[in-house]
Design a protein around this motif. Structure first.
Motif, PDB file in Angstrom:
ATOM      1  N   ASN A  75       4.414  -2.674   6.181  1.00 34.60           N
ATOM      2  CA  ASN A  75       3.545  -2.250   5.095  1.00 34.60           C
ATOM      3  C   ASN A  75       3.466  -3.298   3.986  1.00 34.60           C
ATOM      4  N   LYS A  76       4.610  -3.876   3.632  1.00 35.10           N
ATOM      5  CA  LYS A  76       4.654  -4.810   2.504  1.00 35.10           C
ATOM      6  C   LYS A  76       3.898  -6.106   2.780  1.00 35.10           C
ATOM      7  N   PRO A 121       0.824  -1.207   0.000  1.00 39.23           N
ATOM      8  CA  PRO A 121       0.000   0.000   0.000  1.00 39.23           C
ATOM      9  C   PRO A 121       0.869   1.272   0.000  1.00 39.23           C
ATOM     10  N   TYR A 122       0.385   2.293  -0.659  1.00 37.01           N
ATOM     11  CA  TYR A 122       1.112   3.557  -0.696  1.00 37.01           C
ATOM     12  C   TYR A 122       0.123   4.701  -0.860  1.00 37.01           C
ATOM     13  N   THR A 170       5.540   3.443  10.650  1.00 36.28           N
ATOM     14  CA  THR A 170       4.783   2.993  11.822  1.00 36.28           C
ATOM     15  C   THR A 170       3.994   1.716  11.571  1.00 36.28           C
ATOM     16  N   GLY A 171       4.321   1.004  10.505  1.00 32.80           N
ATOM     17  CA  GLY A 171       3.572  -0.199  10.159  1.00 32.80           C
ATOM     18  C   GLY A 171       2.944  -0.011   8.797  1.00 32.80           C
ATOM     19  N   ILE A 172       1.643  -0.174   8.725  1.00 35.59           N
ATOM     20  CA  ILE A 172       0.958  -0.017   7.447  1.00 35.59           C
ATOM     21  C   ILE A 172       0.333   1.370   7.351  1.00 35.59           C
ATOM     22  N   PRO A 189       9.785 -13.349  14.078  1.00 37.85           N
ATOM     23  CA  PRO A 189       8.660 -13.315  13.130  1.00 37.85           C
ATOM     24  C   PRO A 189       8.961 -12.444  11.915  1.00 37.85           C
ATOM     25  N   ASP A 190       8.337 -12.801  10.801  1.00 39.99           N
ATOM     26  CA  ASP A 190       8.442 -11.960   9.610  1.00 39.99           C
ATOM     27  C   ASP A 190       7.675 -10.657   9.807  1.00 39.99           C
ATOM     28  N   PHE A 191       6.577 -10.733  10.544  1.00 44.71           N
ATOM     29  CA  PHE A 191       5.868  -9.520  10.930  1.00 44.71           C
ATOM     30  C   PHE A 191       4.927  -9.833  12.085  1.00 44.71           C
TER      31      PHE A 191
END
Length: 338
Positions: free
Chosen positions: A309-310, A118-119, A141-143, A273-275
């Motif tokens: 975000n990714k 997302p952007y 800050t995350g997504i 963790p990956d996220f």
């Protein structure tokens, strides 16, 4: 980050040589993979100095009218139409500015921009400029969700580590998320920003009642995950995908593990963790996995938080798995009543 030696057409979109049979209305049809394409080169022309400055010097240039002094960024004019086409000159502008409007956020991008989402996409007026530059926007800050970047937010230009002379070589993040040293630095690189350790939402201590809610939701979630893992259609949704996910909620934490078509839930979360997913009330995440609402929507509306975000693409896969299970059930019911 942009990958080294990236191709114009990524390999993921290049199908294998081969064919398959599709059956339509009882008739078999042979379908073969093929291609039609054209490669070409295009020049940046008189805009080359702007793009070369981005790529080679980590600078942002504008064009300044030698009569009225108006500075346009990017430098899309060599002569000023307001001053009887007086010539302009290239000048460097600052790499900090303010948003002139609240940017829309793209969560579900076309294949051409999927690796960026997302952007946000908006226009920033940099210090020293009189016009706005269109840029992509991100957060540390995350997504990226509505409210983080809006009209009047001060932002900083950040340069990609791998630059090729495109406007996508730069993007912006809010200056409030950076250190004073980072804000002041010219040519700040994306690798100089900490994207791996965003500030997680605070999770308040759970009451005995909330602990009971967590345990009940966790038990149901285990059942849902097991059902996904036993569903052929859902397993295809995570084929070739691997993620170790730490889930935190009021009442406890656990791990969800995706490994090339397999998905499991374990009481012990991953050490690296990956996220991270934070769902204050675990029933919210459960509703998404059980196809009682989209997890993507829950993130956009700030009911659920993720650390990277990714990884929105992973969340989208969760939604697809939930939908696949629901469709399989519907197909089974339809076939049984036929």
């Amino acid at each position: 980050m942009r990958k080294h030696n990236e191709k114009v057409i990524p390999d993921i979109y290049n199908p294998n040589v081969g064919s398959e049979v599709e059956t339509i209305n009882g008739q078999n049809y042979l379908v073969a993979n093929d291609a039609m394409y054209t490669f070409y080169k295009r020049t940046k022309g008189e805009f080359s100095p702007f793009f070369l400055a981005l790529r080679d010097d980590k600078k942002v240039l504008g064009c300044k009218c030698q009569e009225c002094g108006l500075v346009r960024v990017p430098p899309f004019l060599t002569h000023c139409p307001e001053c009887n086409f007086a010539p302009t000159e290239l000048v460097e502008v600052d790499q900090v500015g303010v948003m002139n409007s609240t940017p829309p956020i793209t969560y579900f991008a076309s294949s051409l921009f999927a690796d960026m989402a997302p952007y946000g996409r908006g226009r920033v007026i940099l210090k020293g400029a009189d016009t706005a530059l269109s840029v992509n926007l991100y957060t540390t800050t995350g997504i990226l969700v509505p409210g983080i970047i809006k009209k009047g937010t001060e932002v900083k230009i950040v340069f990609r580590d791998e630059r090729i002379g495109e406007v996508s070589d730069i993007f912006c993040v809010p200056t409030s998320e950076l250190t004073p040293k980072q804000v002041a630095k010219k040519g700040l690189l994306e690798s100089e920003i900490d994207w791996e350790h965003p500030q997680e939402p605070d999770i308040s201590r759970a009451s005995s009642e909330e602990n009971a809610v967590f345990k009940k939701a966790l038990a149901e979630m285990k059942s849902v995950i097991n059902e996904m893992n036993g569903n052929t259609r859902a397993r295809k949704d995570i084929a070739s995908w691997k993620r170790d996910i730490l889930v935190k909620s009021r009442g406890g934490q656990f791990g969800i593990f995706i490994n090339d078509g397999n998905i499991t839930l374990e009481d012990k979360g991953p050490d690296s963790p990956d996220f991270v997913i934070v769902s204050q009330d675990l029933r919210t995440l459960l509703d998404g996995l059980a196809y009682r609402g989209a997890i993507t929507d829950m993130i956009i509306t700030k009911k659920i938080w993720i650390s990277k975000n990714k990884e929105f693409v992973t969340i989208f896969k969760f939604d697809r798995m939930a939908r696949s299970v629901a469709r399989s059930k519907k197909t089974s019911v339809t076939n049984s009543t036929a």
